[in-house]
Design an enzyme around this catalytic site. Sequence first.
Site, PDB file in Angstrom:
ATOM      1  N   ASP A  13       0.825  -1.214   0.000  1.00 14.00           N
ATOM      2  CA  ASP A  13       0.000   0.000   0.000  1.00 14.00           C
ATOM      3  C   ASP A  13       0.858   1.262   0.000  1.00 14.00           C
ATOM      4  OD1 ASP A  13      -2.292  -1.493   0.025  1.00 14.00           O
ATOM      5  OD2 ASP A  13      -2.920  -0.944   2.048  1.00 14.00           O
ATOM      6  N   ASP A  14       0.209   2.388  -0.345  1.00 13.89           N
ATOM      7  CA  ASP A  14       0.774   3.734  -0.220  1.00 13.89           C
ATOM      8  C   ASP A  14       1.878   4.023  -1.232  1.00 13.89           C
ATOM      9  OD1 ASP A  14      -0.974   3.861   1.904  1.00 13.89           O
ATOM     10  OD2 ASP A  14       0.567   3.699   3.445  1.00 13.89           O
ATOM     11  N   HIS A 133      -7.638   3.674   1.445  1.00 11.44           N
ATOM     12  CA  HIS A 133      -6.631   4.103   2.410  1.00 11.44           C
ATOM     13  C   HIS A 133      -7.292   4.206   3.782  1.00 11.44           C
ATOM     14  CE1 HIS A 133      -3.025   5.979   3.830  1.00 11.44           C
ATOM     15  NE2 HIS A 133      -3.537   7.186   3.960  1.00 11.44           N
TER      16      HIS A 133
END
Length: 307
Positions: A13-14, A133
């Site tokens: 992620d991210d 998110h």
Amino acid sequence: MPQSRMQLVVTGDDFGYCPRRNQGLVECFLSGGITTVSLLVNGSAAQEAAELAKRHSIPIGLHANLSEGVPMCPNLLQSTLVDHRGLFHGKMGFRRCLERGQLCLTQVEMELRAQVRRFTELTGQRPQHMDGHQHVHVLPGVRQVFAQVLSDLSIPFTRVPVEPGLHSCPWLQAPLRTFYRQVEQDALDSIPVFRKYSLRWPDVYLGLTTMGQNMSVSSLQRALSHALSTESSDGTPTEHLLSAELMVHPGYPSLPGEGGCGEGPDDFSQSPERQHELQVLTDPSLSTLYRSQGVQLSCFRELHTST
């Protein structure tokens, strides 16, 4: 070699949060530690991330962000989604505003569509998977809008964060345990909505109990063992090769003032926990564990799912 028992997508992620996050995620992919990434299109290094994904043929999806930084839709820079600074309300602030009925869900939809458009501009393709998110996509009200957008735009896969073994982790701090259990309940409540819109997701989700300092080869082994002995997220037995997603956050610590989504990096991003995850995910003993458990690393387009 043991017979394959699980297809495992390992999602970093991210992606796009900062150059050092991008560097760590690419290294992790090239070493076999992750199989796909989830892009924050409002991250300060999103364009660099998209270029890196193209260069290294990294499967990439969208990490829909309604809680950190600046909206992508220019019409929402003054809206219910932002505070007086023009920034999203934050992980818990978004939830509080939603509970109080202070968020306009039409504006949520506008922002989600704007983020998909930006993803397509950056990558030249629609996302194959789209998650939230800080798990905002499974929140009440948001889940319906989110599912509608994915259905309209033919985005097939999402994430349902219901983790086997979550309730037997005494090492989790009480506030974190409370938050994770709420995420789990919101995710369970999202299943009928996601089914209505014919969305797909892996049979099992992993990653809440193995984040940051809690990640180790032994904790991943424990999580895999729970997954391999469980049912799918909607409670039905799986009669095929089990599919699973492991959510991870490898990288290098963000430098102060560098990165973020419009307001600088948060504490977790500047901590050594990201690099710790990178080290665990690239540990050769993890590959040995996967082989011994019959775990086959995959990306979303390769999955066989019951959903």
